[in-house]
Motif scaffolding. Structure first.
Motif, PDB file in Angstrom:
ATOM      1  N   ASP A  35      17.391  -8.702   2.214  1.00 42.91           N
ATOM      2  CA  ASP A  35      15.986  -8.337   2.397  1.00 42.91           C
ATOM      3  C   ASP A  35      15.978  -7.107   3.298  1.00 42.91           C
ATOM      4  OD1 ASP A  35      13.378  -8.252   3.699  1.00 42.91           O
ATOM      5  OD2 ASP A  35      13.068 -10.350   3.125  1.00 42.91           O
ATOM      6  N   ALA A  57      11.160  -3.107   3.131  1.00 45.70           N
ATOM      7  CA  ALA A  57       9.909  -3.856   3.327  1.00 45.70           C
ATOM      8  C   ALA A  57       8.777  -3.112   4.028  1.00 45.70           C
ATOM      9  CB  ALA A  57      10.210  -5.171   4.056  1.00 45.70           C
ATOM     10  N   GLN A  64      10.920  -9.625  15.200  1.00 42.64           N
ATOM     11  CA  GLN A  64      10.629 -10.731  14.287  1.00 42.64           C
ATOM     12  C   GLN A  64      11.652 -11.864  14.372  1.00 42.64           C
ATOM     13  OE1 GLN A  64       9.189  -9.661  10.412  1.00 42.64           O
ATOM     14  NE2 GLN A  64       8.477  -7.678  11.154  1.00 42.64           N
TER      15      GLN A  64
END
Ligand code: ARG
Length: 581
Positions: free
Chosen positions: A123, A126, A347
């Motif tokens: 990932d 983004a 995060q």
């Protein structure tokens, strides 16, 4: 062809077992590079304690064991000697080193072994629809892409997931603003070219104009309710943003495509089920009207339990709910063996809570350990997060323009002999390479100060220095003409500078394997920088083109492998290597 260290370590380990019995199977040989030899094995010192023997005695027994003796008999080592309190100094035989370099030069993978293939879901990038990409997005994009390239090269199947922010309440005001300015209008096209100004204009109206705010709120409801016209307008914004993202990606030479897009909206249909399953399993409970997960070990201020909110009291789902859905999807449908989330340091808590919840729900099997590849902040000269330049909000495209301009200025200054055309062609390769290398060459979780002048310098640990090193090896081959075409030249190691270069070249495969395990591209940067420096010393001390034919061929082989390893290494970092510099 393994590295020299990888060839020696298991042999010393076997010798330890031969000397002291099967209880010491697989003992760490504690092999390190040495100043007195090529390597030293330091295992005798810790073993001495364990065996209650003098360390030198331990070392003597290891050296006398058949495996170590075979190193000498087989011509792998020229000498194995004990020094100091019990260090075992190992010097490779010149002949072995020469053939190891020849074999690596003939290997199209330059000594990089294929690993047992895994499916790795990464990932990264983004960015958010109708918003500017900031330097944090730039860094996850660059680091994530380097990891994807390295892991693919090691033999793994990489599934890229670009988790763009393409859903949520801001779309109410964004869609209403789109209607106000008119689809297809100049202002609508700002989403493609300067998304922040579009976003700011929508935001300003939302804050100032109650009627607009009301329309925006109603629009959110229509979007969530699946209203066809609203979805079409939403799709328009996403489409425009994709153009913006792809513009940045192609400028950066990043391997992401539209096929890798898996934005937040991808998971819309999964969110209710996520909440239901967690409720049924007794993991989620309603607190103050919101559906929450309380986990052991997560507490906020004053030790109060910290909830992961998965459905707000107004029925809306949050960022955490979507990320729970990513875990399910990546495990079940994408069949991940390994899951990497290349995301900013802020995060971290969010991810820990999501993963702990997924683990409790049984969505994350024990044999999968998701990894947060923590992305540190990029700072301005004032040591604050780089957000603005010269007062105006930072536009990433403009920042890349600046990098190319800084590269151009540096090239004009250092390389006045190049033609205007050559300098113009070099500037983007050098400037973009510099921006990427700055993100890659420091540990991904540490902060650094964005300093264009330093980044485009020819000196120090910069991409330009490495690009220059590659160009120099290529120019040597241009000058060598036919002499450079010899098939499988024999490599002879006689000078210390040849030896140092040979040993460094043989390490490439080990370094890449480490980068893949530790997920740390900066190790590859450090390796390439040191290799380029080692080559530079070799180049100064060992004449190449004026050498006699056998030496010429040998030194060209060392030069050719240096060129290939540097170029491959930079390619895996996503950095171009111009023919001339
Ligand atoms: N769009 C988010 C941001 O701009 C990053 C998303 C990261 N990926 C994820 N699965 N949460 O901060």
């Amino acid at each position: 062809m393994p590295s020299a260290a990888a060839a020696l370590a298991p042999v010393v380990s076997a010798a330890i077992e031969e000397a002291f019995g099967p209880e010491l199977r697989d003992a760490d040989p504690v092999l390190r590079p040495s100043q007195h030899a090529d390597f030293q094995a330091n295992a005798a010192l810790p073993l001495a304690k364990q065996l209650q023997m003098a360390p030198r005695e331990v070392a003597q027994r290891i050296v006398a064991a058949p495996s170590v003796q075979a190193l000498l008999d087989d011509g792998v080592c020229a000498s194995v000697e004990i020094s100091g309190p019990g260090f075992i100094n190992l010097t490779l035989a010149d002949g072995w080193l020469g053939s190891a370099v020849s074999a690596t030069a003939a290997d199209p993978r330059h000594g990089v072994a294929q690993q047992a293939p895994q499916r790795v879901v990464i990932d990264y990038s983004a960015p958010n629809v109708a918003k500017e990409m900031h330097v944090g997005h730039l860094r996850t994009t660059v680091v994530g892409d380097a990891l994807a390239r390295v892991l693919e090269h090691l033999g793994h199947t990489v599934v890229r997931q670009n988790h763009i922010g393409d859903w949520g309440t801001p779309f109410g005001m964004l869609i209403e603003h789109l209607l106000d300015v008119g689809e297809g209008s100049e202002e609508a096209r700002l989403v493609e070219t300067d998304p922040n100004s579009f976003y700011q204009a929508a935001r300003a109206k939302f804050d100032a104009d109650p009627a607009f705010a009301m329309r925006a709120r109603a629009r959110v409801v229509a979007l969530q309710g699946g209203d066809g016209d609203t979805l079409r307008l939403w799709g328009e914004l996403v489409e425009l943003s994709k153009h913006y993202f792809n513009g940045i990606y192609s400028r950066l030479g990043v391997s992401l495509t539209d096929d890798d897009l898996a934005g937040e909206s991808t998971y819309n249909d999964d969110l209710a089920r996520v909440c239901d399953e967690l409720t049924e399993a007794g993991i989620a409970t309603v607190s103050d009207g919101a559906l929450c997960v309380f986990l052991d070990g997560f507490t906020g201020r004053e030790g109060k339990p910290l909830p992961l909110i998965i459905r707000k009291s107004d029925g809306g789902y949050g960022y955490g709910t979507t990320d729970l859905a990513t875990v399910r999807r990546r495990v079940r449908d994408l069949r991940a063996d390994r899951m990497l989330y290349v995301i900013g340091v802020t995060q971290s808590l969010h991810l820990q809570m999501v993963w702990a919840t997924a683990r409790r729900a049984g969505w994350l099997p024990d044999d999968i350990e998701p990894v947060h590849v923590v992305i540190g902040n990029v700072l301005g000269a004032d040591r604050k997060i780089l957000k603005t330049r010269s007062g105006a909000p930072l536009r990433l495209m403009a920042l890349l323009d600046e990098a190319v301009a800084a590269a151009r200025a540096a090239i004009d200054e250092d390389r006045p002999g190049l033609s205007e055309e050559e300098r113009a062609a070099l500037a983007p390769q050098v400037g973009i390479g510099a921006v990427k290398y700055a993100d890659l060459s420091v540990a991904h979780d540490s902060e650094y100060v964005f300093d264009l002048e330093r980044m485009v310098s020819l000196h120090g640990n910069t991409s330009r220095y490495l690009q220059y090193a590659v160009a120099r090896t290529r120019s040597i081959f241009r000058k060598a003409g036919d002499a450079g075409d010899a098939a499988d030249p024999a490599v002879a190691i006689t000078e210390p500078e040849e030896r140092a270069l040979a040993l460094a070249l043989l390490d490439f495969g080990d370094v890449l394997a480490e980068v893949g395990d530790a997920l740390e591209p900066h190790r590859l940067c450090t390796y390439l920088f040191e290799l380029a420096q080692t080559f530079s010393v070799f180049y100064e001390q060992c004449p190449i083109l004026t050498a006699e034919p056998p030496v010429l061929a040998s030194r060209l082989a060392l030069t050719g492998l240096t060129r290939d390893v540097l170029a491959e290494g930079l390619h895996l970092l996503g950095i171009e290597t111009p023919e001339t510099m």
